[in-house]
Design an enzyme around this catalytic site. Sequence first.
Site, short mmCIF file in Angstrom:
data_model
loop_
_atom_site.label_atom_id
_atom_site.label_comp_id
_atom_site.label_asym_id
_atom_site.label_seq_id
_atom_site.Cartn_x
_atom_site.Cartn_y
_atom_site.Cartn_z
N LYS A 165 0.74 -1.27 0.04
CA LYS A 165 -0.03 -0.03 -0.01
C LYS A 165 0.78 1.32 0.03
CE LYS A 165 -4.25 -1.77 1.96
NZ LYS A 165 -5.44 -1.63 2.84
N ASP A 206 -9.94 2.75 2.22
CA ASP A 206 -10.15 2.13 3.39
C ASP A 206 -10.87 2.74 4.34
OD1 ASP A 206 -8.69 -0.65 2.78
OD2 ASP A 206 -6.60 0.34 3.07
#
Length: 276
Positions: A75, A111
């Site tokens: 990420k 997220d």
Amino acid sequence: MTRARITGAVKVGGIVGNPVAHSLSPVIHNAWIEAAGLDAAYVAFSPKDPASFETLVAAGRAGLLSGVNVTAPFKEQAFALADTASQTARDSGSANILVFRDGGVFADSTDGLGLLRALQQQASKLVLAGSPVVMLGAGGAARAAAATLTGAGAQVRIVNRTRDRAEALAADLGGSVTVAEGPAAFDGAALIVNALSVRPEVDLSTLDPTTTVMDMTYKPVITPFLQAARAAGLVTVDGLAMLVGQAGPSFEAIFGVAPPDLDPRPILLAHLGETA
């Protein structure tokens, strides 16, 4: 690395991580693809290392991919490789979406949005503004979640095995994000979020009975940590709700259309053989 054959105008998206075989993202996105009648596919990619991930991003730049979701451990690298990024991704310094258009790479992070949607669904009485929140972990998902929670007015305490990593996250986000250790870290917490891949060692019996406990892990849906929280009479939020919450905007970013009106949760539970 999983390979997809691309023909004609087929749009190819996917999930990138290592490990990635456990991911339910292909189940969600392919169900939506079928329901929407798209000429598209969503597959899993598992680069063996950062260099292989960079090669995958190069394939996206070359037009072989429409976009990908990104999970651990890539990420932060995903964010670093992007040409442009959303404010949310910039705030967290990580990305769970890369979109490829005209040779460029755009990074975004959903997220945090997925986390908020999960909280709204399963802990509707929780008030974040002005409330202490404990984040267990300091990885990419924790970064995005912490950034979103501070944006909602929460006071985030980072608890992580490696203090240096926690301090780096707190320094990046600034403001109401601090590093905490020991039992005092949980004093007065309105919400505890587990962003670790393992069950955390938390004495749930010492928490206020109004505390909400969330686990980002979704396999099993009701993790041992959530089982213990339920046994203690606490409100729980599962990682499957967060996964579905972030998947909708991911689908639209990758394939250019909103997902169809199909709730994937029953499909996911059947896939997992669970009824939670």
